[in-house]
Scaffold this motif. Structure first.
Motif, PDB file in Angstrom:
ATOM      1  N   PHE A 198       0.853  -1.178   0.000  1.00 18.43           N
ATOM      2  CA  PHE A 198       0.000   0.000   0.000  1.00 18.43           C
ATOM      3  C   PHE A 198       0.894   1.236   0.000  1.00 18.43           C
ATOM      4  O   PHE A 198       2.034   1.203   0.468  1.00 18.43           O
ATOM      5  N   HIS A 199       0.388   2.342  -0.505  1.00 17.05           N
ATOM      6  CA  HIS A 199       1.155   3.588  -0.522  1.00 17.05           C
ATOM      7  C   HIS A 199       1.424   4.036   0.904  1.00 17.05           C
ATOM      8  O   HIS A 199       0.598   3.864   1.787  1.00 17.05           O
ATOM      9  N   GLY A 200       2.600   4.603   1.122  1.00 18.93           N
ATOM     10  CA  GLY A 200       2.916   5.119   2.446  1.00 18.93           C
ATOM     11  C   GLY A 200       4.394   5.088   2.752  1.00 18.93           C
ATOM     12  O   GLY A 200       5.226   4.825   1.892  1.00 18.93           O
ATOM     13  N   GLN A 201       4.708   5.372   3.999  1.00 20.44           N
ATOM     14  CA  GLN A 201       6.079   5.373   4.499  1.00 20.44           C
ATOM     15  C   GLN A 201       6.353   4.020   5.154  1.00 20.44           C
ATOM     16  O   GLN A 201       5.523   3.511   5.896  1.00 20.44           O
ATOM     17  N   TYR A 202       7.536   3.484   4.917  1.00 19.42           N
ATOM     18  CA  TYR A 202       7.912   2.187   5.457  1.00 19.42           C
ATOM     19  C   TYR A 202       9.309   2.214   6.037  1.00 19.42           C
ATOM     20  O   TYR A 202      10.143   3.012   5.619  1.00 19.42           O
ATOM     21  N   GLN A 203       9.538   1.320   6.968  1.00 15.44           N
ATOM     22  CA  GLN A 203      10.870   1.108   7.507  1.00 15.44           C
ATOM     23  C   GLN A 203      11.397  -0.178   6.874  1.00 15.44           C
ATOM     24  O   GLN A 203      10.855  -1.252   7.095  1.00 15.44           O
ATOM     25  N   LEU A 204      12.425  -0.049   6.066  1.00 12.28           N
ATOM     26  CA  LEU A 204      13.053  -1.188   5.399  1.00 12.28           C
ATOM     27  C   LEU A 204      14.225  -1.651   6.247  1.00 12.28           C
ATOM     28  O   LEU A 204      15.059  -0.840   6.652  1.00 12.28           O
ATOM     29  N   GLU A 205      14.277  -2.934   6.524  1.00 13.25           N
ATOM     30  CA  GLU A 205      15.388  -3.505   7.267  1.00 13.25           C
ATOM     31  C   GLU A 205      15.916  -4.681   6.468  1.00 13.25           C
ATOM     32  O   GLU A 205      15.146  -5.518   5.999  1.00 13.25           O
ATOM     33  N   ALA A 206      17.236  -4.731   6.294  1.00 14.08           N
ATOM     34  CA  ALA A 206      17.854  -5.792   5.502  1.00 14.08           C
ATOM     35  C   ALA A 206      19.077  -6.329   6.225  1.00 14.08           C
ATOM     36  O   ALA A 206      19.859  -5.563   6.793  1.00 14.08           O
ATOM     37  N   ASP A 207      19.191  -7.639   6.198  1.00 14.06           N
ATOM     38  CA  ASP A 207      20.398  -8.299   6.688  1.00 14.06           C
ATOM     39  C   ASP A 207      21.323  -8.469   5.492  1.00 14.06           C
ATOM     40  O   ASP A 207      20.958  -9.105   4.503  1.00 14.06           O
ATOM     41  N   LEU A 208      22.511  -7.917   5.582  1.00 11.12           N
ATOM     42  CA  LEU A 208      23.458  -7.917   4.471  1.00 11.12           C
ATOM     43  C   LEU A 208      24.555  -8.960   4.700  1.00 11.12           C
ATOM     44  O   LEU A 208      24.735  -9.448   5.814  1.00 11.12           O
ATOM     45  N   PRO A 209      25.306  -9.256   3.642  1.00  9.71           N
ATOM     46  CA  PRO A 209      26.423 -10.201   3.790  1.00  9.71           C
ATOM     47  C   PRO A 209      27.397  -9.723   4.871  1.00  9.71           C
ATOM     48  O   PRO A 209      27.574  -8.522   5.095  1.00  9.71           O
ATOM     49  N   GLY A 210      28.030 -10.679   5.505  1.00  4.44           N
ATOM     50  CA  GLY A 210      29.014 -10.348   6.529  1.00  4.44           C
ATOM     51  C   GLY A 210      28.402  -9.966   7.858  1.00  4.44           C
ATOM     52  O   GLY A 210      29.073  -9.398   8.715  1.00  4.44           O
ATOM     53  N   GLY A 211      27.104 -10.236   8.041  1.00  6.15           N
ATOM     54  CA  GLY A 211      26.450  -9.923   9.309  1.00  6.15           C
ATOM     55  C   GLY A 211      26.055  -8.472   9.482  1.00  6.15           C
ATOM     56  O   GLY A 211      25.604  -8.072  10.544  1.00  6.15           O
ATOM     57  N   ARG A 212      26.233  -7.666   8.437  1.00  4.99           N
ATOM     58  CA  ARG A 212      25.839  -6.258   8.525  1.00  4.99           C
ATOM     59  C   ARG A 212      24.320  -6.131   8.395  1.00  4.99           C
ATOM     60  O   ARG A 212      23.668  -6.984   7.812  1.00  4.99           O
ATOM     61  N   ALA A 213      23.784  -5.043   8.917  1.00  2.00           N
ATOM     62  CA  ALA A 213      22.349  -4.759   8.830  1.00  2.00           C
ATOM     63  C   ALA A 213      22.152  -3.354   8.290  1.00  2.00           C
ATOM     64  O   ALA A 213      22.994  -2.476   8.486  1.00  2.00           O
ATOM     65  N   LEU A 214      21.051  -3.166   7.600  1.00  2.00           N
ATOM     66  CA  LEU A 214      20.712  -1.865   7.040  1.00  2.00           C
ATOM     67  C   LEU A 214      19.288  -1.536   7.447  1.00  2.00           C
ATOM     68  O   LEU A 214      18.419  -2.398   7.447  1.00  2.00           O
ATOM     69  N   SER A 215      19.049  -0.295   7.806  1.00  2.00           N
ATOM     70  CA  SER A 215      17.713   0.180   8.130  1.00  2.00           C
ATOM     71  C   SER A 215      17.524   1.516   7.425  1.00  2.00           C
ATOM     72  O   SER A 215      18.382   2.393   7.520  1.00  2.00           O
ATOM     73  N   ARG A 216      16.428   1.644   6.702  1.00  2.00           N
ATOM     74  CA  ARG A 216      16.188   2.854   5.928  1.00  2.00           C
ATOM     75  C   ARG A 216      14.691   3.114   5.834  1.00  2.00           C
ATOM     76  O   ARG A 216      13.912   2.190   5.668  1.00  2.00           O
ATOM     77  N   GLU A 217      14.314   4.387   5.930  1.00  2.00           N
ATOM     78  CA  GLU A 217      12.918   4.760   5.720  1.00  2.00           C
ATOM     79  C   GLU A 217      12.711   4.981   4.224  1.00  2.00           C
ATOM     80  O   GLU A 217      13.509   5.665   3.585  1.00  2.00           O
ATOM     81  N   ILE A 218      11.647   4.388   3.681  1.00  2.00           N
ATOM     82  CA  ILE A 218      11.360   4.519   2.256  1.00  2.00           C
ATOM     83  C   ILE A 218       9.919   4.961   2.053  1.00  2.00           C
ATOM     84  O   ILE A 218       9.075   4.799   2.930  1.00  2.00           O
TER      85      ILE A 218
END
Length: 137
Positions: A103-123
């Motif tokens: 649905f349209h709107g603001q979201y919090q994207l969270e991703a587990d990346l290679p090497g155990g890193r994590a990413l969090s971004r508002e989209i």
């Protein structure tokens, strides 16, 4: 959409009743679902969130005059937070892509990346937009 009976001429309304509260909840859930699903609708306005001080004394709010929640409040929360809130999780494919419908709107994207890193971004997921999010790692 009121949960109290009309009490006669002069646009006056009676206090909320359990039977009319149930009818209000059914009607509002159906109305909001219809409006939410129509592409021409961009916003919904509801006057008198509470019956306390409502226009013409109508029991038209989502809350009773004592500020307790009516069934319409709980039903609408279940629709909006339960049915209309996009939640998705998964793994990217061999090309590193993950597709979803949202649905349209603001979201919090969270991703587990290679090497155990994590990413969090508002989209933002917008109407008429390409809605393609690229993350460089």
């Amino acid at each position: 959409v009121v949960s109290g009976p009309r009490t006669g001429p002069g646009e006056r309304w009676g206090a909320t009743t359990p039977a009319l509260e149930a009818r209000q909840a059914d009607y509002v859930a159906a109305l909001y679902t219809l409006l939410f699903g129509h592409p021409a609708v961009e916003a919904i306005t509801w006057w008198d969130f509470s019956d306390n001080g409502a226009w013409q004394g109508a029991a038209a709010g989502f809350l009773r005059a004592d500020m307790s929640a009516k069934p319409v409040y709980d039903r609408l929360m279940a629709v909006v937070k339960g049915q209309w809130l996009t939640r998705a999780e998964g793994k990217t494919d061999e090309r590193g892509e993950f597709a979803l419908r949202a649905f349209h709107g603001q979201y919090q994207l969270e991703a587990d990346l290679p090497g155990g890193r994590a990413l969090s971004r508002e989209i933002s997921w917008g109407r008429g937009a390409g809605n393609r999010i690229e993350i460089a790692v």
